[in-house]
Design a protein around this motif. Structure first.
Motif, mmCIF file in Angstrom:
data_model
loop_
_atom_site.group_PDB
_atom_site.id
_atom_site.type_symbol
_atom_site.label_atom_id
_atom_site.label_comp_id
_atom_site.label_asym_id
_atom_site.label_seq_id
_atom_site.Cartn_x
_atom_site.Cartn_y
_atom_site.Cartn_z
ATOM 1 N N ALA A 1 0.700 -1.500 0.239
ATOM 2 C CA ALA A 1 -0.215 0.331 0.222
ATOM 3 C C ALA A 1 0.902 1.427 0.327
ATOM 4 O O ALA A 1 0.467 2.651 0.236
ATOM 5 C CB ALA A 1 -1.085 -0.273 1.433
ATOM 6 N N TRP B 1 -0.408 -0.649 -6.921
ATOM 7 C CA TRP B 1 -0.629 0.873 -6.223
ATOM 8 C C TRP B 1 -1.620 1.480 -7.536
ATOM 9 O O TRP B 1 -2.854 2.139 -6.958
ATOM 10 C CB TRP B 1 0.565 1.934 -5.992
ATOM 11 C CG TRP B 1 0.124 3.308 -5.900
ATOM 12 C CD1 TRP B 1 0.661 4.392 -6.718
ATOM 13 C CD2 TRP B 1 0.071 3.726 -4.755
ATOM 14 N NE1 TRP B 1 -0.038 5.151 -6.183
ATOM 15 C CE2 TRP B 1 0.128 4.927 -4.608
ATOM 16 C CE3 TRP B 1 -0.405 2.935 -3.399
ATOM 17 C CZ2 TRP B 1 -0.056 6.031 -3.646
ATOM 18 C CZ3 TRP B 1 -0.727 3.909 -1.942
ATOM 19 C CH2 TRP B 1 -0.697 5.668 -2.170
ATOM 20 N N ALA C 1 -4.210 3.247 -5.397
ATOM 21 C CA ALA C 1 -5.317 4.849 -4.909
ATOM 22 C C ALA C 1 -6.066 5.130 -5.575
ATOM 23 O O ALA C 1 -6.594 4.850 -6.831
ATOM 24 C CB ALA C 1 -3.784 4.809 -5.107
ATOM 25 N N HIS D 1 -8.230 -2.534 -3.379
ATOM 26 C CA HIS D 1 -8.676 -1.219 -2.997
ATOM 27 C C HIS D 1 -9.136 -1.333 -1.620
ATOM 28 O O HIS D 1 -9.015 -0.458 -1.024
ATOM 29 C CB HIS D 1 -9.394 -0.730 -4.027
ATOM 30 C CG HIS D 1 -9.973 0.695 -3.555
ATOM 31 N ND1 HIS D 1 -9.520 1.579 -3.906
ATOM 32 C CD2 HIS D 1 -11.017 1.469 -3.859
ATOM 33 C CE1 HIS D 1 -9.665 3.194 -4.082
ATOM 34 N NE2 HIS D 1 -11.196 2.325 -2.982
ATOM 35 N N HIS E 1 -6.862 -2.134 1.654
ATOM 36 C CA HIS E 1 -5.754 -1.109 1.639
ATOM 37 C C HIS E 1 -6.152 0.392 1.443
ATOM 38 O O HIS E 1 -5.404 1.501 1.220
ATOM 39 C CB HIS E 1 -4.652 -1.717 0.030
ATOM 40 C CG HIS E 1 -4.044 -3.057 0.735
ATOM 41 N ND1 HIS E 1 -2.978 -3.468 1.709
ATOM 42 C CD2 HIS E 1 -4.404 -3.708 -0.183
ATOM 43 C CE1 HIS E 1 -2.571 -4.698 1.591
ATOM 44 N NE2 HIS E 1 -3.639 -5.610 0.683
ATOM 45 N N GLN E 2 -7.459 0.851 1.085
ATOM 46 C CA GLN E 2 -8.180 2.375 1.624
ATOM 47 C C GLN E 2 -8.973 2.230 1.960
ATOM 48 O O GLN E 2 -10.368 1.589 1.964
ATOM 49 C CB GLN E 2 -7.661 2.670 0.483
ATOM 50 C CG GLN E 2 -8.039 4.727 0.158
ATOM 51 C CD GLN E 2 -7.663 4.909 -0.742
ATOM 52 O OE1 GLN E 2 -8.607 6.215 -1.215
ATOM 53 N NE2 GLN E 2 -7.862 3.906 -1.869
ATOM 54 N N ARG E 3 -8.723 3.454 3.033
ATOM 55 C CA ARG E 3 -9.215 3.588 3.792
ATOM 56 C C ARG E 3 -9.888 5.324 3.635
ATOM 57 O O ARG E 3 -9.150 5.619 5.142
ATOM 58 C CB ARG E 3 -10.219 3.055 4.968
ATOM 59 C CG ARG E 3 -11.004 2.501 5.911
ATOM 60 C CD ARG E 3 -12.699 1.688 4.916
ATOM 61 N NE ARG E 3 -11.736 1.079 5.193
ATOM 62 C CZ ARG E 3 -11.737 -0.261 5.386
ATOM 63 N NH1 ARG E 3 -11.864 -0.580 6.674
ATOM 64 N NH2 ARG E 3 -11.037 -1.614 5.050
ATOM 65 N N GLN F 1 -7.124 6.753 3.007
ATOM 66 C CA GLN F 1 -5.948 6.195 3.519
ATOM 67 C C GLN F 1 -5.546 4.823 3.817
ATOM 68 O O GLN F 1 -6.034 4.538 3.136
ATOM 69 C CB GLN F 1 -6.373 6.687 5.689
ATOM 70 C CG GLN F 1 -5.852 7.637 5.507
ATOM 71 C CD GLN F 1 -5.377 8.889 6.001
ATOM 72 O OE1 GLN F 1 -3.842 9.097 5.963
ATOM 73 N NE2 GLN F 1 -5.828 10.006 5.482
ATOM 74 N N HIS F 2 -3.965 4.884 2.925
ATOM 75 C CA HIS F 2 -3.935 3.454 3.078
ATOM 76 C C HIS F 2 -2.958 3.031 3.697
ATOM 77 O O HIS F 2 -2.624 3.151 4.854
ATOM 78 C CB HIS F 2 -2.448 3.781 1.757
ATOM 79 C CG HIS F 2 -2.792 4.819 0.285
ATOM 80 N ND1 HIS F 2 -2.858 5.952 0.546
ATOM 81 C CD2 HIS F 2 -3.604 4.123 -0.499
ATOM 82 C CE1 HIS F 2 -3.133 6.627 -0.596
ATOM 83 N NE2 HIS F 2 -4.086 5.674 -1.351
ATOM 84 N N THR G 1 0.903 1.919 6.889
ATOM 85 C CA THR G 1 2.086 0.896 5.132
ATOM 86 C C THR G 1 3.464 1.049 5.507
ATOM 87 O O THR G 1 4.048 1.624 6.815
ATOM 88 C CB THR G 1 1.904 2.594 4.218
ATOM 89 O OG1 THR G 1 0.458 3.114 3.552
ATOM 90 C CG2 THR G 1 2.812 2.517 3.317
#
Length: 285
Positions: free
Chosen positions: A109, A116, A120, A193, A196-198, A201-202, A257
Motif C-alpha cells: 500500500a 498501487w 490509490a 482497493h 488497502h485504502q480507507r 488513507q493507505h 503502510t
C-alpha cells in the motif's frame, strides 16, 4: 487476539500445504475449462456462465494466492506456470504474477507497490484499473523487465489458445470472457482497493463487510476463501503462515503502510504485533 485450534483437515494440509494447493488450483482450473467447453459445445446454456464462472474463479484465485506463497515457479508443473484461464491474449504467467505479489507484500500500500494503480484513487478509478489488470500488469512487466524468452513462449501459447478457443463459438466465448473479466475486476477491487485504502488513507484494513454478508460469502464461496479475506491484515503480518494458522487481530487494528512482521510465529493472545523494516521476500527456488 484469538487463535483457534486447527481442524483435522487443516492439520493434514499443514503436512504439505503446497501439494494441497497444487491440487486445488488444478481442479478449479479444469472445472473452469469444463464449464467453458460445455457452453461452447452448446451442451450448457450460456446463462449458466453468469453464476458458475465467478464462483469457480474466486475459489481458483484464492487457492492460487496461497500456492504462490508456498512454491516458486520452479516447483510447480508447466500447467500451473501457464496460469491460463482465457482471460486475455496478453497476460502473464505464474512466475511473473508471483513476483508481483511478493513485491506487493514488500511495499504494501505504498507508491512502490506494483498494485498501487488499483489501490490509490477513488472507488471508480480503482475499479476501472482493476478491470484492466491483466493487460496493464503485462505492459508494466515488459516495460520494466523486458520480454524474456520464457515469457515470450508462454505468452505466445496463451495468445494462440485464447484466439483458438474464442473462434470455436465467438458469442458464447464473449459471454464467458465478459463474466470472467468482471469477476477478476471485482476481486481485484476488493483485495487491493477496499482492503488497502480507507477514507483516503493507505494501509491494510479489515474487510468492510457486515456479518450477514460474510455469512453469505461463507455459504457461497466456502469457509477458507472467506478466511483469506477476513485475515488479510494478519496475512500481511505473517505471510509465511497459512490462513488457518493466522491469529485474529482486533477489528479496529490497522496495519500501517510499509509495516511488516519481524516474527514468523503467531503471537500469544496477549502479545501485540511488532513491526520492523520490510523484509526481502525472495522467491523459493
Amino acid at each position: 487476539m484469538k487463535i483457534r485450534p486447527a481442524s483435522r483437515r487443516q492439520q493434514a494440509r499443514a503436512a504439505d500445504p503446497g501439494r494441497h494447493y497444487l491440487r486445488a488450483t488444478l481442479a478449479w482450473t479444469l472445472l473452469l475449462y469444463a464449464v467453458l467447453a460445455l457452453a461452447l459445445a452448446g451442451w450448457l446454456a450460456p446463462v449458466w456462465l453468469l453464476p458458475v464462472v465467478p464462483l469457480v474463479y474466486v475459489r481458483l484465485a484464492l487457492a492460487l494466492h496461497e500456492l504462490m506463497h508456498l512454491r516458486g515457479a520452479g516447483r510447480v508443473p508447466g500447467f500451473h506456470q501457464l496460469a491460463m484461464i482465457f482471460d486475455t491474449p496478453f497476460g502473464l504467467g505464474y512466475r511473473e504474477h508471483r513476483t508481483i505479489h511478493l513485491a506487493h507484500h514488500r511495499h504494501g500500500a505504498s507508491p512502490d507497490d506494483p498494485e498501487w494503480f488499483q489501490i490509490a484513487g477513488s472507488h471508480a478509478h480503482a475499479l476501472g484499473q482493476a478491470l484492466i489488470v491483466p493487460e496493464r500488469s503485462a505492459w508494466r512487466w515488459i516495460a520494466r523487465h523486458g520480454l524474456s524468452r520464457s515469457l515470450a513462449l508462454q505468452g505466445g501459447l496463451r495468445a494462440l489458445a485464447f484466439v483458438a478457443v474464442a473462434a470455436l463459438n465467438p458469442p458464447v466465448f464473449l459471454t464467458y470472457w465478459l463474466v470472467l473479466r468482471l469477476a477478476i475486476g471485482a476481486s481485484g477491487f476488493i483485495f487491493h482497493h477496499l482492503l488497502h485504502q480507507r477514507d483516503g488513507q493507505h494501509g491494510t484494513y479489515a474487510l468492510p463487510a457486515p456479518r450477514w454478508l460474510v455469512a453469505i460469502g461463507r455459504r457461497v464461496f466456502g469457509h477458507e476463501p472467506m478466511q483469506i479475506l477476513l485475515r488479510h491484515r494478519e496475512h500481511h503480518l505473517w505471510p509465511g503462515l497459512r490462513v488457518w494458522e493466522l491469529p485474529e487481530l482486533p477489528p479496529t487494528y490497522v496495519l500501517p503502510t510499509r509495516a511488516a512482521p519481524v516474527r514468523t510465529e503467531p503471537p500469544s493472545s496477549q502479545a501485540a504485533p511488532t513491526f520492523g523494516a520490510v523484509p526481502r521476500l525472495e522467491p523459493h527456488p
